[in-house]
Write an enzyme that holds these catalytic residues in place. Structure first.
Site, PDB file in Angstrom:
ATOM      1  N   ASP A 207       0.795  -1.227   0.000  1.00 56.51           N
ATOM      2  CA  ASP A 207       0.000   0.000   0.000  1.00 56.51           C
ATOM      3  C   ASP A 207       0.824   1.272   0.000  1.00 56.51           C
ATOM      4  O   ASP A 207       0.316   2.337  -0.327  1.00 56.51           O
ATOM      5  CB  ASP A 207      -0.823   0.039   1.307  1.00 56.51           C
ATOM      6  CG  ASP A 207      -2.126  -0.695   1.175  1.00 56.51           C
ATOM      7  OD1 ASP A 207      -2.659  -0.748   0.069  1.00 56.51           O
ATOM      8  OD2 ASP A 207      -2.613  -1.208   2.209  1.00 56.51           O
TER       9      ASP A 207
HETATM   10  C1  GLC Z   1      -1.734  -4.020   5.366  1.00 61.53           C
HETATM   11  C2  GLC Z   1      -2.961  -4.006   4.508  1.00 61.53           C
HETATM   12  C3  GLC Z   1      -2.795  -4.847   3.270  1.00 61.53           C
HETATM   13  C4  GLC Z   1      -1.521  -4.504   2.546  1.00 61.53           C
HETATM   14  C5  GLC Z   1      -0.336  -4.570   3.491  1.00 61.53           C
HETATM   15  C6  GLC Z   1       0.956  -4.131   2.840  1.00 61.53           C
HETATM   16  O1  GLC Z   1      -1.579  -5.277   5.943  1.00 61.53           O
HETATM   17  O2  GLC Z   1      -4.081  -4.465   5.233  1.00 61.53           O
HETATM   18  O3  GLC Z   1      -3.885  -4.657   2.418  1.00 61.53           O
HETATM   19  O4  GLC Z   1      -1.372  -5.394   1.481  1.00 61.53           O
HETATM   20  O5  GLC Z   1      -0.582  -3.728   4.592  1.00 61.53           O
HETATM   21  O6  GLC Z   1       0.965  -2.765   2.541  1.00 61.53           O
END
Ligand code: GLC
Length: 804
Positions: free
Chosen positions: A494
């Site tokens: 993210d």
């Molecule tokens: C958090 C989010 C997930 C994402 C991960 C890496 O765990 O819930 O959706 O893929 O972060 O950024």
């Protein structure tokens, strides 16, 4: 330092010191009604949306010893006055002679002894019910009789969790409490839970006559409000003030005089916390749970539910810590995560924050399919409802209203408004569901696409198979300069948000795996022309990946809008990312020699004693061009932290290349059970996986955070069961192909699959990691590794002999 122990017999973890380094919680109920209970009896309970229908006030940011949501006071009458204490340790913090918080499956049981008084409280939400039950038994273990009172207390909150914290006039002005008494003298304290859409009444009641009550926090604490929960002045008086508060901070405190308890004598009281729309209608249900027998039955049913759930897959490996996780805590965490998504934890507080994530839940579902496949299907259907007609998906949604949004991409106008990976995960979930159940009809189920402007655009719907094809189509068309998928706002990670035009190697690989799944499914269904088409897509993506993304010792992770690689030896920060390596192998794109090199690089640059780091070296300082990843110091979260969700992907990749020793070492590195002896630096619950552990670039290397609701649960479970133990459902039967440490002589698994029970025994006399020489089913030698579907409710004996 240890704070408790595993009691596998009773499927519990028992916390023996309430002063855990951070709050340790357990879940009760589900998103319809429930929440979590902490190790000192504090609770956060909601009905439906945790952001918009909170019932009691739990503020995790308060100091550990503070009152949170709910507690219980006991008081003993002495000649000089009252001795007041909480059998939950907080908020009075008295010295205890015994403290046990049994973290059970769907319940928490606290047993404690203070001043010779033994208290046992079982806290749970009955299955399919909307009430929190606290079943309390108090025993006088002193040599003398005691005069005892018991005062359970809850503190209500405004229904809107955020408003409670941001509006200090409107919120208290909406609070109203009322007390009701029926012919038996029971008191029900209600609080008017004014809500925008439907009005509700929160209530708190017990099954014992109440001598007096309090509904106003200031009065309860006393001294004009200048007191604390550790020493409420009102409890120095014989009775509470029976005040029905019409504003302020509402609580419900019920004074029960239990009278004299002779040595060895016990009393039992059951409290209920609930929310209803009509108290008269609710009365019958309240009466039901005032009866001890009904409470016992409900608790028995809850235990039965969990036993049935777990019994579907039971393992017996040479590693006790692995057995503890795989037989109890890991599948439990998978179910909790499936139920709550990212909606409510100590760290995530409702839809205002995250809600149900499309990619998260698609992955969570895969963790429970072996135990509760139809629960999985229900969630898959909801997810498909927020897929858009172009095949991409809304990033997150509220499960009660089904309103969806585009996640954090809303905040940045100069970035794309979709995530490149979301819609591809659902292919994996649907295919896993069908492999587990054989329910091919599900592919024909019509489900509408998500559309905000339903009025203008009449809803378009398509069957599930078409939804999956559109997922493929979206990514197929959405590629950049190297023919790799465009990143969108982000992919799985993210926090890397590059300007429009960047490409994602992660999504390229996820696309590869999704294509492989579709090819397998469509071949099974006999759709040769689409299979042909998808094989060409797969080959094209594989070629692009291997042509542009190999960096010499590993695969790069992104190309930015200028075509510059991230995750390359040429970069100063973020030279290597774990996901680019594991996923190039999981997708089947990496040739064997590259796979081995890439995994060696992971081992060399990213593996630590506490787990595998997501990347290395961490960025040092905020850079808006790169996005959120640079907001953390090096070693934290996605910026070079040990992001646990990614660890099982490396385990899976190691099993694909046949290295069971390393796969298991990586499994062990993050097994929370192994942390039980040294919780000190780690701090979190040893009975579930956290989302992140600080990496070795960080001064607090080894510190865990964000436990419970993490994709780690589903993926470690899949890595262990499907890849290390190697038991995978397929369209044709159960495929068994373990990849284990050489030292293991074998293992056993009992697995329910397609309405039959497979009792599997694997023997490894030659001490190898991978390779199946012989498969005997019910005494008969079979060809290949796939055990047939029996569908006969019977037990079948499967003997696997490993060998070259
Ligand atoms: C958090 C989010 C997930 C994402 C991960 C890496 O765990 O819930 O959706 O893929 O972060 O950024």
């Amino acid at each position: 330092m240890e704070y408790g122990y595993f009691d596998n017999e009773n499927k519990e973890y028992v916390i023996t010191d309430p002063r855990t380094p951070v709050t340790w919680i357990n879940y009760i109920g589900n998103l319809k009604f429930g929440g979590f209970v902490d190790q000192t009896g504090g609770a956060l309970i909601c009905k439906g949306d945790p952001a918009l229908n909170r019932i009691i006030k739990y503020i995790p940011q308060l100091p550990n010893g503070d009152f949170k949501g709910e507690t219980l006071y006991l008081r003993v009458k002495e000649t000089t006055g009252y001795k007041v204490f909480s059998p939950f340790y907080t908020p009075t913090l008295d010295k205890y002679d015994l403290y046990q918080c049994h973290v059970g499956l769907g319940y928490t049981k606290i047993i404690s002894k203070f001043y010779g008084i033994r208290t046992e409280v079982t806290i749970f939400v009955p299955l399919d019910e909307e009430r929190e039950i606290r079943d309390i038994t108090i025993t006088n273990n002193n040599k003398d009789s005691v005069m005892l009172d018991i005062i359970p207390v809850v503190e209500y909150t405004h229904f809107d969790a955020l408003k409670q914290l941001t509006n200090a006039d409107w919120v208290p002005q909406t609070m109203q409490s009322k007390a009701y008494k029926n012919q038996d003298g029971y008191n029900i304290l209600t609080q008017y839970a004014f809500m925008k859409k439907n009005n509700g009444i929160n209530y708190f009641t017990s099954n014992h006559p109440v001598a007096s009550f309090e509904t106003d926090r200031k009065r309860f604490l006393g001294n004009n409000g200048y007191s604390s929960w550790s020493k409420p002045y009102s409890l120095m008086q014989e009775n509470l003030t029976n005040y029905e508060a019409f504003r302020g901070d509402n609580i419900a405190a019920l004074m029960h005089h239990l009278g004299e308890l002779k040595p060895g004598e016990s009393r039992r009281i059951i409290t209920q916390l609930g929310q209803c729309s009509d108290l008269i209608v609710e009365q019958q249900a309240i009466e039901k749970y005032r009866d001890e027998k009904n409470v016992e039955k409900a608790f028995g049913d809850l235990k039965k539910f969990w036993n049935t759930f777990l019994d579907n897959i039971i393992v017996d490996t040479p590693d006790d810590a692995m057995n503890t996780m795989l037989n109890i805590h890991n599948p439990r965490q998978c179910y909790i995560t499936k139920n709550w998504s990212r909606d409510l934890s100590l760290y995530q507080l409702g839809f205002g924050g995250r809600g149900i994530g499309f990619r998260d839940s698609s992955q969570d579902v895969m963790g429970i399919l072996g135990h509760a496949p139809e629960d999985g299907r229900e969630l898959i259907e909801k997810l498909l409802h927020v897929q858009k007609r172009d095949g991409s998906a809304m990033h997150q949604f509220n499960i009660t209203t089904m309103e969806a949004n585009a996640g954090d991409s809303r905040e940045k106008e100069d970035r794309p408004d979709y995530y490149s990976d979301d819609h591809l995960w659902i292919i994996l979930a649907v295919c896993s569901y069908i492999k587990e159940t054989g329910n091919f009809d599900f592919l024909m189920k019509e489900i509408p696409f998500y559309d905000k402007d339903k009025e203008e655009n009449p809803l378009e719907s398509a069957n599930v198979l078409e939804h999956l094809k559109r997922s493929i189509e979206f990514t197929r068309k959405d590629t950049g300069d190297h023919g790799l998928p465009l990143l969108g706002f982000a992919d799985w990670n993210d926090t890397v948000n590059l300007p429009t035009g960047a490409e994602s190697i992660f999504t390229a690989n996820l696309f590869g795996l999704a294509l492989k799944e579709m090819i397998e499914l469509l071949s099974y269904l006999g759709d040769a022309s689409t299979v042909q088409e998808y094989k060409m897509c797969y080959k094209l993506m594989q070629d692009n990946l291997n042509k542009y993304c190999w960096d010499g010792e590993w695969y790069v992770r992104y190309f930015d809008h200028n075509g510059e690689a991230l995750g390359s030896r040429k970069n100063q920060h973020g030279k290597i990312y774990a996901n680019a390596q594991s996923w190039s192998i999981i997708s089947g794109f990496a040739p064997f020699e590259r796979a081995i090199k890439a995994l060696n690089s992971v081992n060399k640059y990213l593996s630590t004693e506490h787990g595998i780091k997501l990347s290395y070296p961490g960025y040092n300082g905020y850079n808006p061009e790169k996005g959120g990843i640079t907001s953390y110091p090096p070693g934290a979260k996605e910026n070079g932290g040990i992001f646990l969700h990614s660890n099982p992907w490396v385990m899976i990749a190691e099993t694909i290349v046949g290295n069971g020793d390393l796969a298991f070492q990586y499994y062990n590195q993050i097994n929370p059970v192994k942390k039980n002896m040294k919780v000190g630096e780690y701090e979190c619950e040893p009975y579930c996986y956290p989302q992140n552990i600080l990496g070795d670039e960080h001064p607090e290397f080894g510190l865990g955070r964000n436990t419970w609701l993490s994709g780690t649960a589903s993926w470690v479970y899949q890595a262990a069961i499907k890849f290390i133990l190697g038991i995978q459902p397929t369209y044709k039967g159960l495929n068994i192909n373990p990849c284990i440490p050489k030292t293991w002589k074998g293992f056993k698994v009992t697995r329910t699959f397609r309405n039959a029970i497979y009792e599997i025994e694997v023997n490894n006399p030659d001490n190898i990691c991978k390779g199946v020489k012989q498969v005997i089913v019910d005494g008969v030698l079979i060809d290949g590794e796939i055990i047939p579907i029996f569908n006969d409710r019977k037990k079948h004996e499967v003997k696997i002999l490993m060998g070259q």
